[in-house]
Design an enzyme around this catalytic site. Structure first.
Site, PDB file in Angstrom:
ATOM      1  N   ASP A 120      -2.023  -0.355  55.252  1.00  0.00           N
ATOM      2  CA  ASP A 120      -0.551  -0.042  55.540  1.00  0.00           C
ATOM      3  C   ASP A 120       0.237  -0.269  56.762  1.00  0.00           C
ATOM      4  O   ASP A 120      -0.631  -0.094  57.679  1.00  0.00           O
ATOM      5  CB  ASP A 120      -0.215   1.525  54.784  1.00  0.00           C
ATOM      6  CG  ASP A 120      -0.230   1.535  53.380  1.00  0.00           C
ATOM      7  OD1 ASP A 120      -0.364   0.477  52.822  1.00  0.00           O
ATOM      8  OD2 ASP A 120      -0.339   2.582  52.816  1.00  0.00           O
ATOM      9  N   ASP A 122       1.512   1.324  59.336  1.00  0.00           N
ATOM     10  CA  ASP A 122       2.214   2.427  60.322  1.00  0.00           C
ATOM     11  C   ASP A 122       1.066   2.911  60.803  1.00  0.00           C
ATOM     12  O   ASP A 122      -0.100   2.225  60.901  1.00  0.00           O
ATOM     13  CB  ASP A 122       2.678   3.475  59.039  1.00  0.00           C
ATOM     14  CG  ASP A 122       1.608   3.784  58.011  1.00  0.00           C
ATOM     15  OD1 ASP A 122       0.259   3.644  58.158  1.00  0.00           O
ATOM     16  OD2 ASP A 122       2.055   4.723  56.873  1.00  0.00           O
ATOM     17  N   GLU A 124      -1.160   5.370  60.508  1.00  0.00           N
ATOM     18  CA  GLU A 124      -2.336   5.614  59.809  1.00  0.00           C
ATOM     19  C   GLU A 124      -3.118   4.432  59.242  1.00  0.00           C
ATOM     20  O   GLU A 124      -4.151   4.375  59.605  1.00  0.00           O
ATOM     21  CB  GLU A 124      -2.012   6.529  58.480  1.00  0.00           C
ATOM     22  CG  GLU A 124      -3.031   7.467  58.229  1.00  0.00           C
ATOM     23  CD  GLU A 124      -3.501   8.616  59.190  1.00  0.00           C
ATOM     24  OE1 GLU A 124      -4.734   9.062  59.142  1.00  0.00           O
ATOM     25  OE2 GLU A 124      -2.554   9.160  59.872  1.00  0.00           O
ATOM     26  N   TYR A 344       7.868  -0.921  51.725  1.00  0.00           N
ATOM     27  CA  TYR A 344       7.234   0.147  52.291  1.00  0.00           C
ATOM     28  C   TYR A 344       7.777   1.462  52.375  1.00  0.00           C
ATOM     29  O   TYR A 344       8.826   1.657  52.653  1.00  0.00           O
ATOM     30  CB  TYR A 344       6.509  -0.038  53.427  1.00  0.00           C
ATOM     31  CG  TYR A 344       5.382   0.679  53.965  1.00  0.00           C
ATOM     32  CD1 TYR A 344       4.339   0.807  53.032  1.00  0.00           C
ATOM     33  CD2 TYR A 344       5.385   1.477  55.277  1.00  0.00           C
ATOM     34  CE1 TYR A 344       3.140   1.917  53.369  1.00  0.00           C
ATOM     35  CE2 TYR A 344       4.595   2.264  55.512  1.00  0.00           C
ATOM     36  CZ  TYR A 344       3.042   2.528  54.758  1.00  0.00           C
ATOM     37  OH  TYR A 344       2.400   3.215  55.122  1.00  0.00           O
ATOM     38  N   ARG A 346       7.216   4.445  53.560  1.00  0.00           N
ATOM     39  CA  ARG A 346       7.025   5.298  54.660  1.00  0.00           C
ATOM     40  C   ARG A 346       7.616   4.753  55.868  1.00  0.00           C
ATOM     41  O   ARG A 346       6.952   4.003  56.583  1.00  0.00           O
ATOM     42  CB  ARG A 346       5.430   5.627  55.065  1.00  0.00           C
ATOM     43  CG  ARG A 346       4.631   6.464  54.173  1.00  0.00           C
ATOM     44  CD  ARG A 346       3.411   6.853  54.461  1.00  0.00           C
ATOM     45  NE  ARG A 346       2.887   7.664  53.231  1.00  0.00           N
ATOM     46  CZ  ARG A 346       1.906   7.123  52.513  1.00  0.00           C
ATOM     47  NH1 ARG A 346       1.653   5.687  52.421  1.00  0.00           N
ATOM     48  NH2 ARG A 346       1.228   7.657  51.301  1.00  0.00           N
ATOM     49  N   HIS A 390       9.810  -1.017  59.980  1.00  0.00           N
ATOM     50  CA  HIS A 390      10.138  -1.428  58.575  1.00  0.00           C
ATOM     51  C   HIS A 390      11.509  -1.307  58.240  1.00  0.00           C
ATOM     52  O   HIS A 390      12.308  -0.582  58.962  1.00  0.00           O
ATOM     53  CB  HIS A 390       9.269  -0.653  57.693  1.00  0.00           C
ATOM     54  CG  HIS A 390       7.843  -0.236  58.158  1.00  0.00           C
ATOM     55  ND1 HIS A 390       6.928  -1.494  58.150  1.00  0.00           N
ATOM     56  CD2 HIS A 390       7.022   0.614  58.572  1.00  0.00           C
ATOM     57  CE1 HIS A 390       5.799  -1.134  58.651  1.00  0.00           C
ATOM     58  NE2 HIS A 390       5.823  -0.031  58.967  1.00  0.00           N
TER      59      HIS A 390
END
Length: 741
Positions: A120, A122, A124, A344, A346, A390
């Site tokens: 993903d 980000d 994390e 996305y 988040r 994003h």
């Protein structure tokens, strides 16, 4: 003769050479065939199987796409695993339950031509990619990191066309957060075990969240209610006396005397004014007309999606994010194939791509007409501290309406997609225009005011309107009124009111508060709320979040000895430091050192002051009397939740299930209708005489009884759920009117 021998010799040599060449050619051909069988593919690693399936479809045969199933390495649970004496070096290990996945990843990596890390986009996700790189011994400087803002054909192709190096600033920001949480959790928790009970845990952000909820509960408990009164007049225009009464009346409220505002504290003050205006004429002294514009809300970011899903759908943040994750990773949509339906999920950026704006414009013009477009393209400003990597959350293909996708989606997926799609399309539509009117009325020198509006142009509101946490008094329609017009008084009365304490937090209002104060990141809100509830610091009462006794006691202990570290401003500043690390403007190890030096000193002082005596948690005493010894039973919490126990333990070991009465009565046998939970934790309602009586329903008993047969009424779930009689032989029912809400 010699010449003949020479010719034979040359001929033989030529044959041998030809033979060798032929063998060599055959060998090459064989090698080529073998090579064809063992052509290596490019390997792409993502987090989830659903995402892998969707991406595989867009990349074809030359690629293998597999899932890491989330993190593959982490700090071990058995120890601190952070070397505070050696620059806070983390000691990562492979996650044991991931051993099978790790083995498969290594096997695929050996057979692959190139490896791309596509977790993903980000912090994390970047950290997971870094851990995968470490696990598979990849070159940290290789351009093998790809990100997808949307899982569509163009989104995947664009991502694959722009591989980059791992972003160590992003990774270090995640590592810092992880280490900070480990330091606080593993150093502070033993103090809670010592003072309260074993098994408790503290967290850098979770303790702040619990503190906010505890503080709000204390505000409610200490709130002193104040009485106040209003005077309201029910009026009608003389010209409208022939119209149906419910359509011609309107309410005007006392403002004051002349231009001076009056606040009424007691009934006596209200009665004095009612006496003064008894028999007075009500004359319109001013009519002020105007126009008001209502602009649409911006497209969703993570926090606003969670808030709106809570308010409109009653979804908990965890449920919302689960459905959004599935929509992002890809679903098989009838007539369109497998694709990610949203970008996305988040993000805290309000940026929208020009392509998406153009697609929304086309849809609006084709569906509603050009008058529903704004005068100029809308640009929503992202907050200064937001991550702008994003876009906002939007449909990847706006032309796919919720109705078109509905048959391919689960109920939750459909509701969340509909919410995201409508919010995005509405955000690109024209304003709603309202004609407003404010009327001032005189009665014996006292001033009354009324306001109302009518919709001149519905604009974006024909599709979507944002909901609010607070109930606001709504203005309705006013009749056409003129200055100096005399009004007909139907009724005037004084109304008693009391000031209300601040409301308890709901998930929606808590997330809004966390966002406004810069606590955590939108992606952390859902897991944090889930954690504090699962650890019994907070519990739900309907939609409200209420602290438990354990939450209150733990918060008080932490506030006494570690107040600074659960301070809202301190936590927000730490979040700012993490943002600076991500931007490459601050050293992550220096940030950890500054935090830990202060924290370690506070920890040492607390250990000296805290004492050895345990805090005894007070039991919640109930009205339920123990039938064995006569004592009032208390609420206890065990492995399977709360239950009733006799306080006389160990002399009396009586326990019972907690029974929640709804106030309704069974239509079959007259027994009490109780609130119950299924094995999966879903709430339902059943008769207290079970198993002798089999009555069961998913619909909650209403407060009122049926006016036709006297049986209990039931209400379907949802804000506008139908109310109907529990007696199957009675046809009484009400469908709440949305317009009157």
């Amino acid at each position: 003769m010699a010449t003949s021998k020479m010719l034979v010799s040359e001929s033989t040599e030529q044959v041998q050479q030809n033979s060798t060449a032929t063998k060599s050619k055959k060998k090459k051909t064989t090698t080529k065939k073998t090579a064809k069988k063992t052509v290596k593919k490019n390997l792409i690693i993502v987090e989830s199987p659903a995402k892998a399936k969707t991406i595989k479809k867009y990349l074809g045969r030359g690629y293998e796409v597999i899932a890491s199933m989330g993190h593959v390495r982490d700090l071990p649970k058995s120890k601190l695993a952070v070397d505070v004496e050696n620059n806070f070096e983390p000691q990562y290990i492979n996650i044991r339950k991931q051993s099978k996945t790790i083995k498969e990843l290594k096997e695929h990596a050996k057979k692959s031509k190139e490896i791309f890390l596509a977790t993903d986009p980000d912090r994390e996700g970047e950290a997971i990619s870094w851990h995968l790189s470490q696990l598979l011994k990849l070159d940290e400087h290789a351009q093998n990191r790809v990100t997808f803002n949307e899982i569509t054909k163009s989104g995947v192709q664009n991502g694959m066309a722009s591989p980059r190096e791992l972003d160590m600033d992003l990774i270090n920001a995640q590592q810092t957060r992880r280490i900070l949480d480990r330091l606080v959790g593993y150093k502070l928790s033993p103090l809670l075990w010592k003072k309260i009970k074993s098994g408790l845990s503290a967290g850098r952000v979770q303790s702040v969240v619990v503190s906010l909820i505890v503080d709000r509960e204390n505000e409610i408990k200490t709130f002193e209610q104040q009485e106040y009164w209003t005077v309201e007049a029910n009026l009608t225009s003389e010209r409208d006396l022939s119209i149906a009464i419910e359509k011609r009346t309107f309410i005007a409220k006392l403002y004051g005397k002349g231009t001076q505002k009056i606040e009424l504290k007691t009934k006596e003050e209200a009665d004095e004014i009612l006496k003064a205006i008894d028999g007075a004429d009500y004359i319109v002294t001013a009519v002020k007309k105007g126009t008001r514009k209502k602009s649409p809300a911006p497209p969703f970011i993570t926090s606003t999606l969670q808030q709106e899903a809570s308010r409109k759908l009653g979804f908990q943040s965890r449920r919302t994010m689960q459905a959004a994750q599935e929509l992002y990773e890809g679903v098989d949509v009838e007539d369109f194939g497998t694709m990610g339906l949203i970008t996305y999920m988040r993000t805290d950026s309000l940026r929208i791509s020009e392509e998406a704006k153009a697609a929304a414009k086309d849809y609006i013009v084709n569906t509603y007409g050009e008058k529903y477009l704004p005068d100029s393209p809308r640009v929503y400003k992202t907050k200064s501290n937001a991550q702008d990597g994003h876009e906002a959350i939007r449909p990847t293909t706006p032309s796919i309406t919720p109705a078109m996708a509905k048959s391919s989606l689960t109920n939750d997926q459909y509701k969340i997609y509909k919410l995201i799609w409508e919010r995005f399309i509405a955000s690109q539509m024209a304003n709603c225009l309202l004609d407003t009117v404010q009327v001032t009325i005189d009665a014996a020198g006292y001033t009354f005011k009324a306001s109302g509006f009518s919709v001149r142009f519905d604009g974006y509101t024909m599709l979507y309107e944002e909901s609010k946490d607070e109930e606001r008094q709504k203005s309705g329609m006013l009749p056409v009124l003129e200055e100096q017009e005399k009004l007909h008084l139907n009724k005037v009365s004084g109304e008693q009111h009391f000031t209300q304490p601040p409301p308890r937090f709901t998930e929606a209002s808590l997330i809004k508060t966390l966002e406004e104060n810069g606590i955590g990141r939108p992606s952390t809100y859902s897991p944090t709320i889930t954690t504090v509830i699962s650890r019994n610091y907070i519990e739900r009462e309907g939609k409200q979040l209420v602290p438990t006794v354990l939450g209150e006691v733990t918060t008080q202990l932490i506030k006494t000895h570690f107040h600074k570290f659960i301070d809202v401003d301190f936590t927000a500043n730490m979040e700012t430091d993490l943002d600076k690390i991500e931007a490459g403007k601050e050293d992550w190890k220096q940030t950890l050192k500054l935090f830990y030096d202060d924290f370690a000193k506070t920890l040492e002082e607390a250990q000296q002051k805290i004492g050895d005596d345990k805090i005894v948690l007070p039991d919640e005493v109930t009205d339920e009397v123990c039938e064995l010894c006569g004592k009032n039973m208390v609420v206890k919490t065990g492995r399977f939740g709360k239950f009733l126990a006799c306080p006389g333990y160990p002399d009396c070991k009586n326990t019972k299930k907690i029974v929640v009465e709804t106030g309704g009565f069974c239509p079959l046998c007259g027994g009490k209708i109780l609130e119950k939970k299924s094995k999966k934790g879903k709430k339902f309602y059943g008769c207290s005489n079970y198993p002798e009586c089999s009555f069961m329903t998913w619909d909650a008993p209403a407060k009122e009884d049926c006016p036709k047969c006297g049986k209990s009424l039931l209400k379907k779930a949802g804000k506008y759920g139908k109310i109907y009689c529990s007696n199957e032989h009675c046809d009484y029912q009400i469908t709440p009117d949305k317009e009157s809400d």
